[in-house]
Scaffold this motif. Structure first.
Motif, PDB file in Angstrom:
ATOM      1  N   GLN A 345       0.835  -1.197   0.000  1.00 40.89           N
ATOM      2  CA  GLN A 345       0.000   0.000   0.000  1.00 40.89           C
ATOM      3  C   GLN A 345       0.873   1.251   0.000  1.00 40.89           C
ATOM      4  O   GLN A 345       2.014   1.232   0.476  1.00 40.89           O
ATOM      5  N   VAL A 346       0.316   2.334  -0.546  1.00 36.14           N
ATOM      6  CA  VAL A 346       1.066   3.590  -0.644  1.00 36.14           C
ATOM      7  C   VAL A 346       1.486   4.087   0.737  1.00 36.14           C
ATOM      8  O   VAL A 346       0.681   4.124   1.670  1.00 36.14           O
ATOM      9  N   ARG A 347       2.769   4.433   0.851  1.00 36.45           N
ATOM     10  CA  ARG A 347       3.252   5.061   2.087  1.00 36.45           C
ATOM     11  C   ARG A 347       3.909   6.417   1.829  1.00 36.45           C
ATOM     12  O   ARG A 347       4.388   7.084   2.747  1.00 36.45           O
ATOM     13  N   GLY A 348       3.892   6.828   0.551  1.00 33.63           N
ATOM     14  CA  GLY A 348       4.469   8.124   0.216  1.00 33.63           C
ATOM     15  C   GLY A 348       4.942   8.161  -1.215  1.00 33.63           C
ATOM     16  O   GLY A 348       4.662   7.258  -2.006  1.00 33.63           O
ATOM     17  N   MET A 349       5.670   9.222  -1.552  1.00 29.41           N
ATOM     18  CA  MET A 349       6.221   9.348  -2.896  1.00 29.41           C
ATOM     19  C   MET A 349       7.598   9.968  -2.847  1.00 29.41           C
ATOM     20  O   MET A 349       7.925  10.750  -1.943  1.00 29.41           O
ATOM     21  N   ARG A 350       8.373   9.593  -3.836  1.00 25.13           N
ATOM     22  CA  ARG A 350       9.705  10.175  -4.002  1.00 25.13           C
ATOM     23  C   ARG A 350       9.661  11.103  -5.210  1.00 25.13           C
ATOM     24  O   ARG A 350       9.137  10.759  -6.267  1.00 25.13           O
ATOM     25  N   PHE A 351      10.187  12.299  -5.041  1.00 18.73           N
ATOM     26  CA  PHE A 351      10.225  13.312  -6.096  1.00 18.73           C
ATOM     27  C   PHE A 351      11.671  13.731  -6.357  1.00 18.73           C
ATOM     28  O   PHE A 351      12.536  13.587  -5.482  1.00 18.73           O
ATOM     29  N   GLU A 352      11.901  14.232  -7.548  1.00 23.34           N
ATOM     30  CA  GLU A 352      13.208  14.796  -7.889  1.00 23.34           C
ATOM     31  C   GLU A 352      13.046  16.287  -8.157  1.00 23.34           C
ATOM     32  O   GLU A 352      12.124  16.701  -8.871  1.00 23.34           O
ATOM     33  N   GLU A 353      13.899  17.075  -7.549  1.00 24.13           N
ATOM     34  CA  GLU A 353      13.823  18.523  -7.723  1.00 24.13           C
ATOM     35  C   GLU A 353      14.097  18.898  -9.180  1.00 24.13           C
ATOM     36  O   GLU A 353      14.887  18.236  -9.869  1.00 24.13           O
ATOM     37  N   THR A 354      13.438  19.960  -9.631  1.00 24.38           N
ATOM     38  CA  THR A 354      13.572  20.413 -11.009  1.00 24.38           C
ATOM     39  C   THR A 354      13.971  21.879 -11.038  1.00 24.38           C
ATOM     40  O   THR A 354      13.881  22.588 -10.031  1.00 24.38           O
ATOM     41  N   ARG A 355      14.371  22.329 -12.215  1.00 19.43           N
ATOM     42  CA  ARG A 355      14.635  23.748 -12.440  1.00 19.43           C
ATOM     43  C   ARG A 355      14.584  24.008 -13.931  1.00 19.43           C
ATOM     44  O   ARG A 355      14.561  23.082 -14.735  1.00 19.43           O
ATOM     45  N   LEU A 356      14.558  25.286 -14.283  1.00 14.70           N
ATOM     46  CA  LEU A 356      14.566  25.669 -15.694  1.00 14.70           C
ATOM     47  C   LEU A 356      15.993  25.974 -16.141  1.00 14.70           C
ATOM     48  O   LEU A 356      16.723  26.705 -15.468  1.00 14.70           O
ATOM     49  N   GLU A 357      16.367  25.418 -17.281  1.00 12.95           N
ATOM     50  CA  GLU A 357      17.654  25.724 -17.897  1.00 12.95           C
ATOM     51  C   GLU A 357      17.391  26.106 -19.346  1.00 12.95           C
ATOM     52  O   GLU A 357      16.953  25.271 -20.131  1.00 12.95           O
ATOM     53  N   GLU A 358      17.611  27.374 -19.656  1.00 12.01           N
ATOM     54  CA  GLU A 358      17.374  27.887 -21.003  1.00 12.01           C
ATOM     55  C   GLU A 358      15.962  27.560 -21.479  1.00 12.01           C
ATOM     56  O   GLU A 358      15.732  27.163 -22.621  1.00 12.01           O
ATOM     57  N   GLY A 359      15.018  27.738 -20.568  1.00 11.46           N
ATOM     58  CA  GLY A 359      13.622  27.533 -20.896  1.00 11.46           C
ATOM     59  C   GLY A 359      13.145  26.100 -20.832  1.00 11.46           C
ATOM     60  O   GLY A 359      11.955  25.828 -21.025  1.00 11.46           O
ATOM     61  N   ARG A 360      14.043  25.149 -20.584  1.00  9.86           N
ATOM     62  CA  ARG A 360      13.681  23.740 -20.514  1.00  9.86           C
ATOM     63  C   ARG A 360      13.666  23.270 -19.066  1.00  9.86           C
ATOM     64  O   ARG A 360      14.524  23.651 -18.266  1.00  9.86           O
ATOM     65  N   LEU A 361      12.674  22.420 -18.748  1.00  5.95           N
ATOM     66  CA  LEU A 361      12.588  21.862 -17.403  1.00  5.95           C
ATOM     67  C   LEU A 361      13.530  20.671 -17.303  1.00  5.95           C
ATOM     68  O   LEU A 361      13.456  19.734 -18.097  1.00  5.95           O
ATOM     69  N   VAL A 362      14.433  20.727 -16.331  1.00  4.03           N
ATOM     70  CA  VAL A 362      15.394  19.631 -16.138  1.00  4.03           C
ATOM     71  C   VAL A 362      15.377  19.214 -14.672  1.00  4.03           C
ATOM     72  O   VAL A 362      14.984  19.970 -13.786  1.00  4.03           O
ATOM     73  N   THR A 363      15.783  17.985 -14.429  1.00  7.43           N
ATOM     74  CA  THR A 363      15.899  17.501 -13.054  1.00  7.43           C
ATOM     75  C   THR A 363      17.307  17.782 -12.532  1.00  7.43           C
ATOM     76  O   THR A 363      18.266  17.886 -13.300  1.00  7.43           O
ATOM     77  N   THR A 364      17.407  17.894 -11.226  1.00  3.60           N
ATOM     78  CA  THR A 364      18.686  18.278 -10.612  1.00  3.60           C
ATOM     79  C   THR A 364      19.408  17.125  -9.939  1.00  3.60           C
ATOM     80  O   THR A 364      20.575  17.249  -9.588  1.00  3.60           O
TER      81      THR A 364
END
Length: 457
Positions: A345-364
């Protein structure tokens, strides 16, 4: 719909106590307040508020009628352009439409006329002896409308006004579409959506057949052969997937499914409510989901979005509602993994931080983990492709939505479409109403033109 949440505890409190948390979001105007507010309107010539309204309501005219104590006149003016004026007065984002365009918004007061509340006041208090509009003489034509949501019913109502008979095919048990199943309960409380549908149908000439789903027990080829025209108001019924392992685990559901269950619940105290919840998304549905969870008693609700606040499709007004309910908002974080406990059963979620680089969304590469008992995805809806699977339906051009011309004609002669299922669109109730109305006018014009062409000279 929400069987995967049945392991969660039920909402705390009685149905009556919980229902009190789902009354109208904004209190109605009193007669005195409506009089004062209507006096603030400048009744502008070529009023910018009317031009900003997707349905073209003559705002200055209906407000003047309120000022003159003519509520029936005000209500008729609204309904002439928007038969769903009552629900739109409650759910329409007036803060980015008519009220944003109001000249009072830009003068020394910096406070627009409360157009939405005035519209609600007129429609809530108008007393009609019967339906405000009469049908034109019968044309002998019958049109099929697929979908009893705002687009389909708006189309059906206008066609009935023009003298046509209409048969509406609806897959669910009730008419109303998004108003009945998809709007936050505190925006359209009680049975308001059904009362509005009953009022619309009272014009006559409209039959609704329930439990009829296009692509299942209803085929477009049959409708095309049997009726003089077909209007498709299919909406967007399929929730998009995250594409992550564990997405089907107990505890992860589509926000729209929970909202529909909440709106139809006879006992709010029986609803499963997580103590800690994550809502993924950035639109008004995500806000509706998060706020309703808080109102049901969730301790901690975190709304997560992969971009920043300025990119959220939810309006500033909706975001403020979430903040006042202490919804946590985590931006610049993309879903990476569903976390499960020992029993799956679900106990949470893992996320990856993002940012914009030259207008494109990238993960960090930076990881965030949020503990939760349930996850609600509000990442948008898509079309049910099975609805347009028969050979004739394949002739309708579409990308991710149905393509139509300026009069809402599809590539298949005699078939029209409108509402959320067509491109382009803003997925607003008020826009769906306008689509249905304009499509009805196009259907009427095309049928009349065909009849005139066939008339011997």
């Amino acid at each position: 719909m929400i069987e995967s949440l049945q392991h969660l505890p039920s909402a705390e409190g009685t149905h009556g106590a919980l229902s009190e948390r789902f009354t109208d979001l904004a209190p109605p105007l009193t007669a005195r307040q409506a009089a004062i507010e209507s006096a603030r309107c400048l009744y502008c010539y070529d009023a910018p508020c009317t031009r900003a309204c997707p349905t073209g309501i003559d705002v200055a005219s209906f407000i003047r009628n309120i000022h003159d104590h003519n509520l029936e006149g005000a209500a008729s003016t609204i309904l002439q352009q928007n038969i769903f004026g009552g629900s739109c007065a409650r759910v329409c984002p007036t803060e980015i439409l008519c009220e944003d365009a109001c000249v009072r918004n830009h003068d020394a007061e910096g406070q627009p006329v409360k157009i939405g509340l005035l519209q609600r006041h007129a429609l809530d208090h108008a007393q009609f002896g019967g339906h405000p509009f009469e049908r034109l003489p019968a044309t002998g034509k019958t049109i099929a409308v697929v979908g009893a949501g705002p687009a389909g019913l708006s189309c059906a109502h206008r066609l009935a006004m023009l003298g046509h008979d209409v048969v509406v095919f609806e897959a669910r048990e009730k008419a109303g579409g998004l108003n009945e199943y998809g709007i936050a309960k505190y925006k359209l409380p009680g049975d308001f959506a059904q009362r509005e549908v009953e009022f619309l149908l009272s014009i006559g000439g409209i039959e609704i057949q329930y439990g009829r789903a296009l692509g299942s027990n209803l085929q477009l080829s049959d409708l095309h052969a049997r009726y003089d025209a077909v209007f498709l108001g299919l909406g967007l019924s399929e929730s998009r997937r995250l594409g992550l392992t564990g997405e089907d685990a107990p505890g992860l559901v589509a926000a729209v499914d929970y909202i529909a269950t909440l709106r139809q619940a006879q006992d709010l105290a029986a609803l499963p409510v997580p103590r800690r919840a994550i809502v993924i998304g950035a639109g008004n549905t995500a806000i509706d989901m998060a706020v309703q969870l808080k109102r049901l008693g969730a301790d901690e609700v975190t709304l997560v979005y992969r971009r920043g606040f300025d990119a959220m499709s939810a309006t500033g007004h909706e975001i403020e509602i979430a903040k006042t309910h202490f919804v946590r908002m985590r931006t610049w974080a993309a879903p990476l993994e569903v976390l499960l406990d020992d029993v799956g059963q679900v106990r949470g979620m893992r996320f990856e931080e993002t940012r914009l680089e030259e207008g494109r969304l990238v993960t960090t590469g930076a990881i965030i983990e949020i503990v939760a008992d349930a996850v609600f995805k509000a990442i948008g809806q898509g079309m049910d492709l099975a609805a347009l699977a028969d050979p004739l339906a394949r002739e309708i051009e579409r990308s991710n939505k149905i393509l139509v011309d300026s009069c809402f004609r599809t590539a298949l002669p005699g078939v029209y479409a409108g509402g959320d299922c067509v491109a382009p669109g803003q997925d607003l109730t008020v826009q769906a109403v306008q689509h249905g109305k304009l499509a009805a006018l196009a259907i009427h014009h095309d049928i009349q033109s065909k009849a005139e062409a066939a008339w011997p000279t």
